[in-house]
Design an enzyme around this catalytic site. Structure first.
Site, PDB file in Angstrom:
ATOM      1  N   HIS A 387      72.798  31.472  46.575  1.00 62.10           N
ATOM      2  CA  HIS A 387      72.342  32.851  46.741  1.00 62.10           C
ATOM      3  C   HIS A 387      70.951  33.042  46.133  1.00 62.10           C
ATOM      4  CE1 HIS A 387      73.100  37.258  47.155  1.00 62.10           C
ATOM      5  NE2 HIS A 387      72.217  37.301  46.177  1.00 62.10           N
ATOM      6  N   GLU A 388      70.796  32.597  44.902  1.00 61.30           N
ATOM      7  CA  GLU A 388      69.518  32.814  44.217  1.00 61.30           C
ATOM      8  C   GLU A 388      68.383  32.037  44.877  1.00 61.30           C
ATOM      9  OE1 GLU A 388      69.479  35.233  42.224  1.00 61.30           O
ATOM     10  OE2 GLU A 388      71.656  35.355  42.242  1.00 61.30           O
TER      11      GLU A 388
END
Length: 945
Positions: A387-388
């Site tokens: 996600h990051e």
């Protein structure tokens, strides 16, 4: 699911448009996380309730009269570059305070003639210049800078205002200099301190969390996402520490110096790319690191020295490279930076934060012990990293213009994290889980009348607390990235580029323009329920509301009608996709009779629920009961989830919904079971204080026992680990539910494992996958001895995920005095870290014994909790939601409304919307229980007889 969610390069832009518009955009951009985002997942056995989003400050409405009264910066000044020097002190001063000193200068361009400079500045003690002002103004052109008339700070809007004698000239550049002192507080915002113990010695880390509105606490800056600039950073620090920032350090500029008689190291970093203030990061620590170099990209994992020595960072290092390579291919854009640092912090409010080039994480989100951590821990690390890192392109390289379009950042990252994680761990089939952990989750919130559209007008999202509210469950094209690289964007830019893709791809047709289709999904709240009458082929759509009697106050320019792409199958055969473009239509291919049946929204390929006529429902139930594997795993889960929610909305009978679960004694797959258990959780919350609960438990016992015995067999009496990834989760469900409902032998098994550990605390015989379930069950059916042992293990744990499991499990005790003591511990940072306080209270509230205790605790201490733990905390909305989930009586509704009334003067900050939704949900719960309790009791009693 693979074909549904993966945008194949071979199929190219055609599928990008059809799949992305009809599916990925609608779903993915609807699942923006609470940041705490899509990483706010709770896997079976993890017990984690961790925010991955961002705090903000509460404010109250007022009428702005002057430019500095407005929360948005004027457009007369645009920053170009900053030069920032910071010196954090990792030892307290004579007054016992931890501080940092700094100086900054910002070069800005004047776009419109003005005699005002308004720049964000909060909680900084600015050093007065020789002229008696807060700042110094220089001209970078031939003409002299205007003279400063006065400067002052505006606390409410967090501004430093500079009023000039003459006007700045449009087209000219100027420099604003400031020196300041700030507190390196433990408030988890801006530039703050984190503490941990190493070999009995307290260690201090200086770290940062700038999103959404906290860079201004670190240095004066234009703290809005559109105000991108280049940052040159220098950090002064102790010689025995390392300094990190977004860019690599200039090796020639790391020097030992003597400043004010103190020996220090001065680390200067390369200028950043053009970027927003909210993704800045500054860290000073005594951590260790491991690294790799892939295609000239430096990848490093930082953590406490013992964690690195115990190889807890190895897994993160191993998956980071492949995930980055996947995104480079997926985005068709090279990773924009020369390094990728990721660091695990002892104290961090969110789950993680996508600072460009220096991503910060909670320890549980980055560290994985190959021996002691569970499968759920491993998956969490993978998905959070994915996600990051997705944000390095979509969010950081291309950035939202303003927070009202937060879903552009979070929704896209919440979608592609599954693609990145699937590439790193292809055997997990993790893309299937988007249905459980995002789609069904956001359905629950978006079905409320108090929901909000994905995209809201900018004037609805001005104050910091309103910005924080956008970080919730609802909010988490390649040429598009290239066009807006290092710049800012709004949602309409995405539609323009997708429309170009449609027009340039032969054979691709959509019924309306991309803009027309997508505006209906992003500019109006909620989603439709599509009702198909298979007797006539009639199809209708309506705005789905969990409480059909609730009033929707927010008007919609589209009258709550959507353009709905419907994928469907007839008697097991896939059919041509159909678009529902109006409120009601007739589509004769969906008319069936005899033994034929229809199932729409196959594999949950669209963001809507589906209802049918009773005949078709009965045919689907027959398939489940006779040969459930004729339907895909996802469709079996979908039928259960749709039915339970349609029943709550009074669109079908509660009995019909319950009938979808009768086949489960034959079900062995995780996703349908998990879908059922999540929906059953509502019944548990509504009825675990009533006689219904006994009958519910009896029914659940007969359904779960075959699954428990199945896993007992395949694991050879619990001595082996299931080989399939999702089977490991379903084993956890089987044991946890079986023990809770009293399946023979289960509790004795759990107590035995826990007792073995208590007898020899240096040898834990419990498999990591089962620890959360075993700990909770043993403590729930034990006493003070079991609880106190868990507390000792919690305090001594050196593995963050193990500490998190124990912290959750201690809330399972049924002894009120232990729960009250635990509640008191939550407000003592020496016992429970500040970052974990609100989630621990939620754990206690999840316990039927603990709920009223937690509610009383929070009510009596709201002012203190709000000021010390939640004034700028995103997790406060989760706290309100967590405590009020069981509320289902008139008395509880009255208490909730009184709580709102009594604390108006204190405020609720980012929990304001959550409180309104809690009142709405409680009202709906009261009606639902009144209408359904007798019927539910009868059904469970008859089915378990």
């Amino acid at each position: 699911m693979g074909k549904v969610y993966y945008i194949s390069k071979n199929i190219g832009i055609g599928l990008l448009v059809l799949g992305f518009i009809a599916l990925a955009t609608i779903i993915a951009l609807s699942i923006a996380y609470d940041k705490e985002r899509a990483k706010n997942k709770v896997k079976p056995g993890d017990g984690a309730l961790e925010s991955t989003s961002t705090p903000a400050l509460p404010t109250t409405a007022f009428t702005p009269k002057e430019p500095w009264d407005r929360y948005r910066l004027p457009d007369s000044i645009i920053p170009v570059s900053y030069n920032v020097t910071l010196w954090p002190r990792l030892q307290p001063n004579a007054q016992g305070l931890y501080i940092f000193t700094g100086r900054s200068s910002v070069i800005f361009g004047c776009m419109k003639e003005t005699d005002l400079i308004i720049i964000h500045c909060s909680k900084l003690n600015l050093t007065t210049t020789s002229s008696g002002y807060h700042v110094k103004l220089n001209s970078l052109g031939h003409a002299p800078a205007p003279t400063i008339r006065s400067t002052w700070l505006v606390v409410k809007t967090e501004y430093l205002v500079v009023l000039l004698q003459q006007k700045l000239q449009a087209g000219s550049k100027y420099e604003l200099e400031a020196e300041f002192v700030g507190e390196l507080a433990d408030d988890l915002q801006g530039f703050y301190r984190s503490e941990y113990m190493q070999d009995g010695v307290k260690k201090v880390v200086a770290t940062s969390q700038m999103q959404a509105t906290h860079a201004r606490k670190t240095f004066p800056c234009f703290d809005e996402p559109a105000m991108k600039a280049v940052f040159s950073v220098t950090i002064i620090h102790s010689p025995d520490t390392v300094a990190l920032s977004n860019s690599p350090s200039l090796l020639t500029d790391i020097t030992d110096s003597l400043i004010d008689g103190v020996r220090v190291k001065v680390t200067t970093f390369e200028p950043t790319e053009r970027m927003s203030t909210y993704v800045l990061a500054f860290i000073v620590c005594d951590f260790a690191e491991i690294q790799s170099n892939q295609n000239n990209l430096l990848i490093r994992i930082w953590a406490q020295r013992k964690a690195i020595a115990d190889k807890q960072g190895d897994y993160a290092l191993n998956v980071t490279g492949p995930i980055l390579q996947f995104y480079e291919h997926y985005y068709n854009t090279t990773y924009p930076l020369s390094k990728s640092d990721q660091i695990a912090l002892p104290d961090f409010h969110a789950g993680a934060m996508e600072n460009w080039g220096l991503v910060t994480y909670r320890e549980t989100a980055l560290l994985y012990d190959p021996i002691l951590s569970s499968t759920g821990n491993k998956e969490r690390v993978t998905t959070v990293i994915a996600h990051e890192l997705a944000h390095m392109w979509f969010g950081n390289l291309v950035t939202l213009q303003w927070w009202n379009d937060l879903w552009l950042n979070e929704g896209f990252a919440s979608y592609v994290e599954y693609l990145g994680a699937d590439y790193a761990e292809p055997t997990w089939n993790i893309k299937d889980q988007i249905i459980l952990y995002d789609v069904q989750k956001v359905f629950a919130v978006d079905a409320l009348a108090s929901s909000h559209p994905l995209s809201r007008p900018e004037d609805e999202v001005n104050e910091p607390a309103q910005i924080s509210e956008m970080f919730n469950t609802i909010s988490y094209s390649k040429s598009y990235l290239n066009t807006f690289a290092f710049g800012n964007t709004v949602y309409t830019d995405l539609w323009v580029h997708l429309q170009q893709a449609v027009e340039n791809t032969p054979g691709v047709q959509i019924p309306h323009s991309v803009d027309d289709i997508m505006n209906r999904w992003t500019l109006q709240m909620g989603f439709p329920v599509v009702t198909i009458d298979t007797r006539t082929g009639s199809i209708t759509q309506n705005h789905f509301l969990l409480d059909p009697d609730s009033v929707v106050d927010r008007p919609s320019q589209f009258n709550y009608t959507w353009f709905v792409p419907i994928k469907w199958i007839k008697t097991g055969v896939e059919q041509q996709q159909y678009w529902l473009l109006q409120k009601t239509d007739t589509y004769h291919p969906m008319r069936v009779s005899g033994s034929d049946w229809i199932l729409a929204n196959t594999n949950v390929s669209g963001y809507f629920r589906v209802n049918y006529d009773l005949d078709n429902w009965n045919r689907l139930l027959s398939i489940l009961n006779l040969n459930h594997q004729e339907l895909s795993v996802i469709n079996r889960a979908q039928i259960i989830d749709d039915a339970f929610n349609l029943a709550r909305a009074k669109m079908i009978s509660t009995t019909l919904a319950l009938k979808t679960t009768k086949y489960l004694f034959k079900e062995r797959d995780y996703i349908p079971w998990e879908s059922f258990l999540r929906n059953l959780d509502y019944y548990t919350l509504m009825f675990d204080r009533t006689e219904v609960y006994g009958a519910l438990q009896a029914y659940l016992k007969q359904q779960i026992q075959p699954l428990f015995e199945y896993f007992q067999t395949v694991t050879e009496n619990w001595t082996r680990v299931p080989t399939i990834h999702t089977d490991q989760y379903n084993q956890i469900n089987a044991i946890g539910i079986a023990c809770n409902v009293g399946v023979d032998g289960c509790r004795e098994l759990i107590k035995g494992w826990y007792r073995q550990w208590m007898d020899n605390q240096d040898h834990n015989p419990i498999h990591p996958n089962l620890k959360s379930t075993v700990y909770c069950t043993a403590i729930a059916f034990g006493g003070a001895e079991e609880w106190n042992f868990a507390w000792r293990m919690f305090k001594n744990s050196t593995l963050a995920s193990e500490a998190s499991r124990l912290r959750s499990a201690m809330a399972c005790t049924k002894l009120p005095w232990l729960l009250n003591r635990y509640l008191e511990y939550t407000l003592d940072p020496t016992k429970i870290r500040k970052q974990d306080a609100t989630s621990t209270i939620q754990y206690i509230a999840r316990n039927v014994v603990g709920m009223p205790l937690a509610w009383n605790f929070v009510r009596s201490r709201w002012s203190f909790i709000f000021q010390h733990y939640g004034k700028g905390s995103f997790s406060f909305s989760s706290l309100i939601n967590g405590i009020t989930r069981r509320f289902s009586t008139e008395f509880e509704l009255q208490e909730l409304e009184k709580f709102k009334e009594d604390n108006q003067h204190v405020g609720f900050g980012s929990a304001t919307l959550a409180l309104e939704q809690a009142i709405e949900k409680t009202t709906a719960n009261i009606k639902w229980v009144t209408e359904n309790e007798a019927e539910v009791l009868r059904w469970f009693t008859e089915e378990s007889a």
